[in-house]
Enzyme design. Sequence first.
Site, PDB file in Angstrom:
ATOM      1  N   CYS A  93     -11.087-102.978  55.319  1.00 17.84           N
ATOM      2  CA  CYS A  93     -11.819-102.221  54.287  1.00 17.84           C
ATOM      3  C   CYS A  93     -13.167-101.819  54.870  1.00 17.84           C
ATOM      4  O   CYS A  93     -13.333-101.814  56.100  1.00 17.84           O
ATOM      5  CB  CYS A  93     -11.945-103.028  52.994  1.00 17.84           C
ATOM      6  SG  CYS A  93     -12.879-104.569  53.142  1.00 17.84           S
TER       7      CYS A  93
ATOM      8  N   ASN B 211     -15.576-105.688  54.655  1.00 19.55           N
ATOM      9  CA  ASN B 211     -14.873-106.941  54.970  1.00 19.55           C
ATOM     10  C   ASN B 211     -15.435-108.139  54.186  1.00 19.55           C
ATOM     11  O   ASN B 211     -15.467-109.266  54.678  1.00 19.55           O
ATOM     12  CB  ASN B 211     -14.877-107.222  56.488  1.00 19.55           C
ATOM     13  CG  ASN B 211     -13.925-108.324  56.934  1.00 19.55           C
ATOM     14  OD1 ASN B 211     -14.184-109.025  57.896  1.00 19.55           O
ATOM     15  ND2 ASN B 211     -12.817-108.501  56.235  1.00 19.55           N
TER      16      ASN B 211
ATOM     17  N   CYS C  60     -14.947-107.867  50.333  1.00 20.97           N
ATOM     18  CA  CYS C  60     -14.251-107.853  49.035  1.00 20.97           C
ATOM     19  C   CYS C  60     -12.737-107.647  49.195  1.00 20.97           C
ATOM     20  O   CYS C  60     -11.959-108.592  49.031  1.00 20.97           O
ATOM     21  CB  CYS C  60     -14.817-106.753  48.125  1.00 20.97           C
ATOM     22  SG  CYS C  60     -16.595-106.898  47.801  1.00 20.97           S
ATOM     23  N   ARG C  61     -12.321-106.414  49.499  1.00 21.43           N
ATOM     24  CA  ARG C  61     -10.897-106.084  49.448  1.00 21.43           C
ATOM     25  C   ARG C  61     -10.077-106.701  50.583  1.00 21.43           C
ATOM     26  O   ARG C  61      -9.049-107.344  50.331  1.00 21.43           O
ATOM     27  CB  ARG C  61     -10.710-104.559  49.437  1.00 21.43           C
ATOM     28  CG  ARG C  61     -11.187-103.925  48.154  1.00 21.43           C
ATOM     29  CD  ARG C  61     -11.312-102.424  48.295  1.00 21.43           C
ATOM     30  NE  ARG C  61     -12.408-102.068  49.216  1.00 21.43           N
ATOM     31  CZ  ARG C  61     -12.713-100.839  49.580  1.00 21.43           C
ATOM     32  NH1 ARG C  61     -11.979 -99.832  49.128  1.00 21.43           N
ATOM     33  NH2 ARG C  61     -13.726-100.617  50.396  1.00 21.43           N
ATOM     34  N   SER C  62     -10.509-106.496  51.845  1.00 21.14           N
ATOM     35  CA  SER C  62      -9.657-107.006  52.940  1.00 21.14           C
ATOM     36  C   SER C  62      -9.641-108.541  53.032  1.00 21.14           C
ATOM     37  O   SER C  62      -8.580-109.106  53.343  1.00 21.14           O
ATOM     38  CB  SER C  62      -9.993-106.348  54.287  1.00 21.14           C
ATOM     39  OG  SER C  62     -11.317-106.560  54.670  1.00 21.14           O
TER      40      SER C  62
ATOM     41  N   ASP D  81     -12.945 -99.569  45.575  1.00 21.93           N
ATOM     42  CA  ASP D  81     -14.053-100.409  46.026  1.00 21.93           C
ATOM     43  C   ASP D  81     -14.709-101.065  44.805  1.00 21.93           C
ATOM     44  O   ASP D  81     -15.264-100.366  43.955  1.00 21.93           O
ATOM     45  CB  ASP D  81     -15.044 -99.489  46.769  1.00 21.93           C
ATOM     46  CG  ASP D  81     -16.278-100.231  47.249  1.00 21.93           C
ATOM     47  OD1 ASP D  81     -16.428-101.425  46.934  1.00 21.93           O
ATOM     48  OD2 ASP D  81     -17.081 -99.585  47.936  1.00 21.93           O
TER      49      ASP D  81
END
Length: 170
Positions: A18, A21, A23-25, A135
């Site tokens: 993401c 690095n 939150c999402r990934s 995001d």
Amino acid sequence: MTDKTITSEKPYKILFVCLGNICRSPTAEGVFQHIVKEQELDPYFYIDSAGTSAWHVGEPANSKSRQIANKYGVELNSRARKFDASDFDEFDLIIAMDEENYRNLHKMARNDRDQEKIRKMREFDPDPGNGNVPDPYYGGIDGFEHVFNIIQRSSEGLLEPLKSKIQDKD
Ligand code: 4NP
């Protein structure tokens, strides 16, 4: 998706990517790792995550990401790092969370082989929406839960076809 035979000696290597690095990934890394562990398939996979930016290098996952993951029994233990072109050599599959990450990864690809490794997370989501994992960084906790649910569905969709590539399972 892959012709590679997956064994415990040659585990399938997936890198989730993401922007930050944090939150999402890291959520994708933690969720995918959790699912393969539940199914006792963890010897067959090597999972990591990275960001296209260096803004949060060294930081743990965002506290709201961790809070939501914990609610579902998932631990997020990553430390942020920046994606490096050498990751194209190390990993079998490189999964972008959104269109912007996807485009940036393609810009860093050095050849066709690198390009072919890049996919988008929601290609594996049975309910893919607009194709992006949004995001959540500037929003509230609900956004983080929405992201978690997307990532959980997508991770299950990603794992399913890979299971048939595992060779030395008893
Ligand atoms: P991520 O979220 O890409 O899912 O880790 C973000 C984290 C930080 C920022 C943006 C997105 N930021 O602007 O610092």
